[in-house]
Every structure is written in structure tokens, then in C-alpha cells.
Design a protein around this motif. Structure first.
Motif, mmCIF file in Angstrom:
data_model
loop_
_atom_site.group_PDB
_atom_site.id
_atom_site.type_symbol
_atom_site.label_atom_id
_atom_site.label_comp_id
_atom_site.label_asym_id
_atom_site.label_seq_id
_atom_site.Cartn_x
_atom_site.Cartn_y
_atom_site.Cartn_z
ATOM 1 N N THR A 14 87.420 -38.974 -54.085
ATOM 2 C CA THR A 14 87.429 -37.516 -54.034
ATOM 3 C C THR A 14 88.791 -37.018 -53.576
ATOM 4 O OG1 THR A 14 86.300 -35.560 -53.147
ATOM 5 C CG2 THR A 14 86.601 -37.406 -51.639
ATOM 6 N N HIS A 15 89.114 -35.797 -53.957
ATOM 7 C CA HIS A 15 90.281 -35.079 -53.450
ATOM 8 C C HIS A 15 89.826 -33.899 -52.589
ATOM 9 C CE1 HIS A 15 92.145 -37.484 -56.554
ATOM 10 N NE2 HIS A 15 93.351 -37.041 -56.245
ATOM 11 N N ASN A 16 88.537 -33.848 -52.311
ATOM 12 C CA ASN A 16 87.928 -32.769 -51.532
ATOM 13 C C ASN A 16 87.828 -33.210 -50.073
ATOM 14 O OD1 ASN A 16 85.834 -31.217 -50.190
ATOM 15 N ND2 ASN A 16 85.188 -30.467 -52.183
ATOM 16 N N THR A 17 88.586 -32.563 -49.188
ATOM 17 C CA THR A 17 88.613 -32.989 -47.794
ATOM 18 C C THR A 17 87.268 -32.775 -47.099
ATOM 19 O OG1 THR A 17 89.511 -30.833 -47.147
ATOM 20 C CG2 THR A 17 91.090 -32.607 -47.558
ATOM 21 N N ILE A 23 81.219 -37.661 -45.991
ATOM 22 C CA ILE A 23 80.881 -39.036 -46.355
ATOM 23 C C ILE A 23 81.359 -40.010 -45.284
ATOM 24 C CG2 ILE A 23 81.377 -40.873 -48.018
ATOM 25 C CD1 ILE A 23 81.370 -38.751 -50.212
ATOM 26 N N SER A 24 82.558 -39.789 -44.747
ATOM 27 C CA SER A 24 83.082 -40.668 -43.702
ATOM 28 C C SER A 24 82.179 -40.672 -42.482
ATOM 29 C CB SER A 24 84.497 -40.235 -43.302
ATOM 30 O OG SER A 24 85.383 -40.351 -44.388
ATOM 31 N N ALA A 25 81.641 -39.499 -42.129
ATOM 32 C CA ALA A 25 80.738 -39.415 -40.981
ATOM 33 C C ALA A 25 79.459 -40.211 -41.225
ATOM 34 C CB ALA A 25 80.404 -37.950 -40.693
ATOM 35 N N LEU A 26 78.964 -40.175 -42.452
ATOM 36 C CA LEU A 26 77.743 -40.908 -42.768
ATOM 37 C C LEU A 26 77.967 -42.420 -42.770
ATOM 38 C CD1 LEU A 26 76.503 -38.518 -45.570
ATOM 39 C CD2 LEU A 26 75.241 -39.005 -43.475
ATOM 40 N N LEU A 27 79.182 -42.851 -43.087
ATOM 41 C CA LEU A 27 79.479 -44.283 -43.143
ATOM 42 C C LEU A 27 80.050 -44.836 -41.843
ATOM 43 C CD1 LEU A 27 81.018 -44.697 -46.718
ATOM 44 C CD2 LEU A 27 78.828 -45.559 -45.898
ATOM 45 N N ALA A 28 80.437 -43.959 -40.920
ATOM 46 C CA ALA A 28 81.093 -44.380 -39.686
ATOM 47 C C ALA A 28 80.344 -45.478 -38.930
ATOM 48 C CB ALA A 28 81.328 -43.177 -38.782
ATOM 49 N N PRO A 29 79.009 -45.417 -38.824
ATOM 50 C CA PRO A 29 78.313 -46.452 -38.054
ATOM 51 C C PRO A 29 78.372 -47.849 -38.675
ATOM 52 C CG PRO A 29 76.935 -44.494 -38.342
ATOM 53 C CD PRO A 29 78.089 -44.360 -39.287
ATOM 54 N N HIS A 30 78.890 -47.975 -39.879
ATOM 55 C CA HIS A 30 78.811 -49.255 -40.582
ATOM 56 C C HIS A 30 80.154 -49.963 -40.709
ATOM 57 C CE1 HIS A 30 74.706 -48.142 -41.384
ATOM 58 N NE2 HIS A 30 75.147 -46.973 -41.817
ATOM 59 N N GLY A 31 81.138 -49.509 -39.944
ATOM 60 C CA GLY A 31 82.386 -50.250 -39.812
ATOM 61 C C GLY A 31 83.312 -50.199 -41.005
ATOM 62 N N LEU A 32 83.157 -49.205 -41.867
ATOM 63 C CA LEU A 32 84.019 -49.090 -43.037
ATOM 64 C C LEU A 32 85.138 -48.089 -42.778
ATOM 65 C CD1 LEU A 32 81.312 -49.046 -45.815
ATOM 66 C CD2 LEU A 32 83.120 -50.745 -45.617
ATOM 67 N N LYS A 33 86.347 -48.430 -43.192
ATOM 68 C CA LYS A 33 87.473 -47.510 -43.108
ATOM 69 C C LYS A 33 87.536 -46.750 -44.430
ATOM 70 C CE LYS A 33 92.492 -47.207 -42.552
ATOM 71 N NZ LYS A 33 93.769 -47.983 -42.424
ATOM 72 N N CYS A 34 87.318 -45.450 -44.383
ATOM 73 C CA CYS A 34 87.265 -44.641 -45.609
ATOM 74 C C CYS A 34 88.620 -44.022 -45.911
ATOM 75 C CB CYS A 34 86.205 -43.549 -45.468
ATOM 76 S SG CYS A 34 84.519 -44.185 -45.324
ATOM 77 N N LEU A 35 89.087 -44.232 -47.122
ATOM 78 C CA LEU A 35 90.336 -43.659 -47.604
ATOM 79 C C LEU A 35 90.009 -42.786 -48.804
ATOM 80 C CD1 LEU A 35 92.310 -47.025 -47.742
ATOM 81 C CD2 LEU A 35 92.393 -45.366 -45.875
ATOM 82 N N SER A 36 90.603 -41.642 -48.888
ATOM 83 C CA SER A 36 90.310 -40.783 -50.036
ATOM 84 C C SER A 36 91.224 -41.122 -51.204
ATOM 85 C CB SER A 36 90.474 -39.315 -49.674
ATOM 86 O OG SER A 36 91.835 -38.969 -49.564
ATOM 87 N N ALA A 37 90.718 -40.905 -52.404
ATOM 88 C CA ALA A 37 91.548 -41.080 -53.595
ATOM 89 C C ALA A 37 92.750 -40.152 -53.535
ATOM 90 C CB ALA A 37 90.721 -40.812 -54.841
ATOM 91 N N GLY A 38 92.548 -38.961 -52.959
ATOM 92 C CA GLY A 38 93.647 -38.014 -52.837
ATOM 93 C C GLY A 38 94.774 -38.533 -51.965
ATOM 94 N N PRO A 70 86.974 -51.680 -53.289
ATOM 95 C CA PRO A 70 85.681 -51.080 -53.626
ATOM 96 C C PRO A 70 85.781 -49.564 -53.490
ATOM 97 C CG PRO A 70 85.391 -52.899 -52.096
ATOM 98 C CD PRO A 70 86.864 -52.628 -52.164
ATOM 99 N N ALA A 71 85.071 -48.865 -54.333
ATOM 100 C CA ALA A 71 85.150 -47.405 -54.316
ATOM 101 C C ALA A 71 83.751 -46.803 -54.361
ATOM 102 C CB ALA A 71 85.979 -46.891 -55.484
ATOM 103 N N LEU A 72 83.628 -45.690 -53.665
ATOM 104 C CA LEU A 72 82.372 -44.942 -53.647
ATOM 105 C C LEU A 72 82.639 -43.542 -54.181
ATOM 106 C CD1 LEU A 72 79.395 -44.457 -52.719
ATOM 107 C CD2 LEU A 72 80.337 -43.753 -50.513
ATOM 108 N N ALA A 73 81.854 -43.144 -55.172
ATOM 109 C CA ALA A 73 81.991 -41.800 -55.728
ATOM 110 C C ALA A 73 80.684 -41.055 -55.579
ATOM 111 C CB ALA A 73 82.387 -41.867 -57.198
ATOM 112 N N ASP A 74 80.829 -39.774 -55.404
ATOM 113 C CA ASP A 74 79.681 -38.880 -55.283
ATOM 114 C C ASP A 74 79.780 -37.873 -56.412
ATOM 115 O OD1 ASP A 74 79.746 -35.913 -54.486
ATOM 116 O OD2 ASP A 74 78.103 -36.625 -53.250
#
Length: 211
Positions: A14-17, A23-38, A70-74
Motif C-alpha cells: 500500500t501507499h496509504n499511510t 495493518i501494522s497494529a494488527l500484526l504487531a503482536p506477531h513479530g513482523l516488521k512491516c514495510l510499506s510498498a510506498g 513476502p507481501a501482504l495486500a488488502d
């Protein structure tokens, strides 16, 4: 057994902050570092699909191919029953300004107004039921994918209310609520939203103990 995400970096396509933050907040408990495509400078692919699933897979595959991660899209959107499911996959397109509507970009108030105008054109007793839909697609560099779908039913209100959230949040009231998505704190929205429903399914399969 469905393939699972390991720890490390995950590209959020996503390029939407606002969407990245949610999404980062939802994944935070699972130890993933989220980087945006933007933030990685990845291009936005043309969303040529005719369904939320198709568009989510297009975006996830584009990001994983460009980044090697790996990438996650919504792909999410609003469907209004009285409008035959519109705007649907064109939810964001309805916010795009035309050449006579000012500088290029998205105007969500304008988009909400379009929905409201179409509802009002159907008369004062029109049903205002609708739903937010969310499809989450994970793609890995080797081509494997996984898809999760979520939905939140509710009704449309007017005028828009609230300063939180983004997109059509100020006009959507979820079932059992009396406040719009834009009037509730993000933590509360995370528990009841269409994206939360899809994420619950993703988390159960990706991080749960089941096979």
C-alpha cells in the motif's frame, strides 16, 4: 497445511499511510516488521481485477516480485445494498477527482457525497444497509499465495461524523453501534471492522497452533 509467515520483514502493498498504520497494529503482536510498498518506492500496479480477491492478489504479487520479500495486500471496499453493491471494487475510484474537480488525487468527502446523492435519488425511504468488505492476500516470492476474506455489515448515515479513520469511515455505522467508524478509537475499530474479521482468519491460520 497452508504455508505460514516466518518472523522478519513483510511488505504491506500500500501507499496509504492510514492503511499501513492499521495493518501494522494488527500484526504487531506477531513479530513482523512491516514495510510499506510506498516507503520502498515500489510502483502501484493497475488494479484490473473485477473482484476484491483478484485485486488483492494483483497487489500482493507485484510487491513480492519487486521486493523479494513476502507481501501482504488488502483490497477493501464499501458495498451498498440499494446501489446493487456499488461502489464495490471501485470504492477508491469514486474518490478520484476528475479533470474539472481540482488537483489530481482522492477526495473522500466527494466520494461519500456521491454515495449519498445516489441514495437520496432513490427517495426518502431508501434502505441504507451496506457492508465493508476486506480481502487479505499474502504472496511469497516463489509464487505461493493465501487469501482471507472479512466483512462488516452496517448502515450508511449522513452527514459524515468523526475525525478518526479514513475513506468512507465517517458515514458507516457497524451493526450494533451508534457511532461511525470515524468516531471510535482505532483499538475499538480493530476489534469489529471488516479488516479485523479478515485478520482474525489470517492470524488463526498463519500464527495459530492448528494445522
Amino acid at each position: 497445511m497452508t504455508r505460514r509467515l516466518g518472523s522478519g520483514s513483510l511488505v504491506i502493498a500500500t501507499h496509504n499511510t492510514g492503511k499501513l498504520k492499521e495493518i501494522s497494529a494488527l500484526l504487531a503482536p506477531h513479530g513482523l516488521k512491516c514495510l510499506s510498498a510506498g516507503s520502498l518506492g515500489l510502483p502501484e500496479p493497475a488494479e484490473t481485477g473485477t473482484s476484491f480477491v483478484e485485486n488483492a492478489l494483483i497487489k500482493a504479487r507485484a510487491s513480492t516480485e519487486a521486493s523479494g520479500l513476502p507481501a501482504l495486500a488488502d483490497d477493501s471496499g464499501l458495498s451498498v445494498d440499494a446501489l446493487d453493491g456499488r461502489p464495490g471494487v471501485y470504492t477508491a475510484d469514486w474518490a478520484e477527482r476528475q479533470w474539472f474537480e481540482g488537483e489530481p488525487g482522492r477526495d473522500w468527502f466527494m466520494a461519500m457525497g456521491k454515495v449519498e446523492g445516489m441514495l437520496q435519488a432513490k427517495g426518502p425511504n431508501v434502505a441504507r444497509d451496506g457492508a465493508f468488505h476486506c480481502v487479505l492476500a499474502i504472496a511469497w516470492p516463489d509464487g505461493e499465495t493465501a487469501v482471507y476474506e472479512g466483512v462488516a455489515r452496517g448502515r450508511l448515515t449522513w452527514p459524515p461524523r468523526g475525525e478518526l479513520g479514513f475513506g468512507y469511515d465517517p458515514v458507516f455505522i457497524a451493526e450494533g453501534m451508534d457511532r461511525t467508524y470515524a468516531e471510535i478509537e482505532p483499538e475499538e475499530k480493530h476489534r469489529i471492522s471488516h479488516r479485523a474479521d479478515a485478520f482474525a482468519k489470517l492470524v488463526a491460520e498463519q500464527f495459530g497452533t492448528g494445522g
